[in-house]
Design an enzyme around this catalytic site. Structure first.
Site, PDB file in Angstrom:
ATOM      1  N   ALA A  54      -4.760   7.362  -4.175  1.00  0.00           N
ATOM      2  CA  ALA A  54      -3.404   6.993  -4.583  1.00  0.00           C
ATOM      3  C   ALA A  54      -3.483   5.527  -4.989  1.00  0.00           C
ATOM      4  O   ALA A  54      -3.456   4.624  -4.133  1.00  0.00           O
ATOM      5  CB  ALA A  54      -2.436   7.206  -3.431  1.00  0.00           C
ATOM      6  N   THR A  57       0.849  -1.200   0.000  1.00  0.00           N
ATOM      7  CA  THR A  57       0.000   0.000   0.000  1.00  0.00           C
ATOM      8  C   THR A  57       0.880   1.244   0.000  1.00  0.00           C
ATOM      9  O   THR A  57       2.064   1.171  -0.327  1.00  0.00           O
ATOM     10  CB  THR A  57      -1.002  -0.046   1.177  1.00  0.00           C
ATOM     11  OG1 THR A  57      -1.909   1.053   1.056  1.00  0.00           O
ATOM     12  CG2 THR A  57      -0.329   0.020   2.532  1.00  0.00           C
ATOM     13  N   ASN A  58       0.340   2.396   0.319  1.00  0.00           N
ATOM     14  CA  ASN A  58       1.117   3.639   0.319  1.00  0.00           C
ATOM     15  C   ASN A  58       0.655   4.548   1.447  1.00  0.00           C
ATOM     16  O   ASN A  58      -0.238   4.184   2.216  1.00  0.00           O
ATOM     17  CB  ASN A  58       1.002   4.329  -1.050  1.00  0.00           C
ATOM     18  CG  ASN A  58      -0.439   4.600  -1.400  1.00  0.00           C
ATOM     19  OD1 ASN A  58      -1.118   5.368  -0.734  1.00  0.00           O
ATOM     20  ND2 ASN A  58      -0.940   3.938  -2.442  1.00  0.00           N
ATOM     21  N   HIS A  59       1.234   5.743   1.537  1.00  0.00           N
ATOM     22  CA  HIS A  59       1.000   6.618   2.696  1.00  0.00           C
ATOM     23  C   HIS A  59      -0.264   7.473   2.600  1.00  0.00           C
ATOM     24  O   HIS A  59      -0.484   8.313   3.454  1.00  0.00           O
ATOM     25  CB  HIS A  59       2.188   7.563   2.897  1.00  0.00           C
ATOM     26  CG  HIS A  59       3.408   6.878   3.402  1.00  0.00           C
ATOM     27  ND1 HIS A  59       3.412   6.138   4.555  1.00  0.00           N
ATOM     28  CD2 HIS A  59       4.662   6.803   2.896  1.00  0.00           C
ATOM     29  CE1 HIS A  59       4.617   5.641   4.755  1.00  0.00           C
ATOM     30  NE2 HIS A  59       5.397   6.024   3.745  1.00  0.00           N
ATOM     31  N   SER A  60      -1.076   7.294   1.571  1.00  0.00           N
ATOM     32  CA  SER A  60      -2.248   8.164   1.437  1.00  0.00           C
ATOM     33  C   SER A  60      -3.183   8.008   2.641  1.00  0.00           C
ATOM     34  O   SER A  60      -3.507   6.886   3.037  1.00  0.00           O
ATOM     35  CB  SER A  60      -3.002   7.803   0.156  1.00  0.00           C
ATOM     36  OG  SER A  60      -4.225   8.487   0.132  1.00  0.00           O
TER      37      SER A  60
END
Ligand code: CTP
Length: 407
Positions: free
Chosen positions: A281, A216-219
């Protein structure tokens, strides 16, 4: 619901708040305070039963304005007060609204300042019922509710839960933050996106490695949730397609929960509307296949093979069989270098009407902070650089541009 400090839809609005005799009045004082803090002018009218639970002074202290009671119905200004209050208001909110007041409103009975004012009012009305579960379920109350709804009265709640009687049931007045959400929707009905449908995606996608792990990512989803709220404030019907976040969706948004890029794409291909805002994102790469069972340490370090994830915007732009699925398409470009060059390339390749370029190398902009520093690049070659601002403010600016493009 999405809770942020900026509520410009309420700023300068005149709200008439009717308070009737229910223990939920303590929530009404909080509501009056929140409305006032958001810049609304709040005039409170207490019924005599309301006054048994709380005094006008409570409301005067939080609104900074005189609160009215039945004494005022027979005072010097009586012949005009009920008319003037209801004529100048943008919205009449009755919270809490007892079964008795609902019955009076349904039958046009006007025997106190609040019900006289309600009968004379030309503005929309929103009621927040509060009563014991048995009283709410009673056929008389249900009939009155239907009558009021047929006449266009907006009804917020009641919720189910613990009641003052000690019983559980449907009859609890909604919490002030939820009521604020309903008030925003009621006020939004006159705004520039009324009758339009806006779809917003939010959050970072999750691509499964195995049943336990994801890429996943930091959004945080904050910008997307703020956009959904700003679109609701502007009167739009909003669908929020969101990955799991720590945020509560805004009141009134239809929420579609998704995890992966594929889920998000599938959800979007079921939608049609006036505008799509891709604030999510979305992953560019995903594991080629997710392991069916949890990967075990004893089997050694796994080699995860990645493949390209579908580009949602490109797929959606080309999916309308000649006609665009969304009249206006807006994207975001999160960049750590060559911001404008990269954003401009994405604007063209993704067939967007405009793109919000976001410099994530700045510590006060981008993921997991409250502010953003955006430059909007439009398909006609124009640009607008927004100063550092709260994500809610940035959302309002983006919604203004969407309304302009839809005109
Ligand atoms: N986007 C999309 N589908 C993807 C990835 C991104 O529709 N699989 C959307 C994003 O929601 C955003 C825009 O495309 O509105 C730009 O996303 P960004 O990650 O900045 O660009 P990418 O096209 O993914 O290119 P790169 O990661 O190489 O910068």
């Amino acid at each position: 619901m999405y809770n942020h400090s900026r509520m410009s839809i309420l700023s300068g609005k005149h709200i008439l708040l009717g308070v009737t005799g229910s223990i939920a009045v303590y929530k009404a004082a909080d509501l009056a305070s929140k409305l006032t803090q958001a810049g609304a002018k709040v005039d409170v009218i207490l019924t005599s039963a309301g006054e048994k639970f709380v005094t006008p002074l409570t409301f005067q202290s939080v609104t900074g304005r005189r609160a009215f009671t039945d004494k005022d119905l027979w005072g010097d200004e009586a012949h005009v007060l009920h008319v003037s209050l209801g004529k100048t208001a943008d919205l009449l909110v009755i919270a809490p609204c007892t079964a008795d007041t609902m019955a009076k409103l349904a039958h046009g009975i006007a025997d106190n300042l609040l019900t006289v004012t309600a009968l004379a009012a030309t503005c929309p009305m929103l009621i927040a019922p509060a009563m014991d579960g048995g009283m709410f379920d009673h056929p008389a109350t249900q009939e009155n509710l239907k009558t009021l709804q047929t006449r266009g009265v907006l009804v917020a709640g009641p919720a189910s839960g613990h009641l003052a009687s000690g019983l559980k049931g449907v009859g609890r007045m909604l919490e002030p933050m939820e009521l604020l959400g309903h008030i925003r929707i009621a006020l939004g009905k006159k705004e520039k996106l009324a009758g339009k449908k806006v779809i917003v995606t939010a959050g970072g996608t999750q691509e499964a490695i195995d049943p336990v792990r994801v890429i996943t990512n930091h959004s945080s989803g904050r910008q997307g949730y703020a956009l959904a709220q700003a679109a609701l404030d502007a009167g739009a019907d909003v669908t929020l397609i969101t990955t799991p976040t720590a945020l509560t969706p805004p009141v009134g948004a239809e929420v579609v929960n998704v995890k992966s890029v594929q889920d998000m794409l599938d959800a979007l291909l079921k939608e049609k509307g006036d505008a799509l805002i891709m604030a999510a994102a979305a992953a560019d790469f995903r594991p080629k296949s997710a392991a069916k069972d949890k990967l075990k340490k004893r089997d050694g370090i796994p080699q995860i093979q990645l493949e390209a994830a579908p580009d949602i915007l490109k797929t959606v732009a080309g999916s309308g069989s000649g006609k665009r699925r969304f009249k206006v398409m807006v994207g975001f470009a999160a960049e750590s270098r060559d911001l404008l060059e990269n954003a401009s390339e994405k604007l063209k390749s993704k067939g967007l009407d405009f793109i919000a370029a976001n410099d994530i190398s700045a510590t006060d902009a981008g993921f997991a902070v409250e502010t953003n520093r955006l430059t909007l690049l439009f398909a006609d070659g124009t640009q607008e650089t927004l100063p550092l601002m709260n994500k809610s403010e940035a959302a309002e600016k983006i919604i203004e541009h969407i309304a302009r493009l839809l005109e």
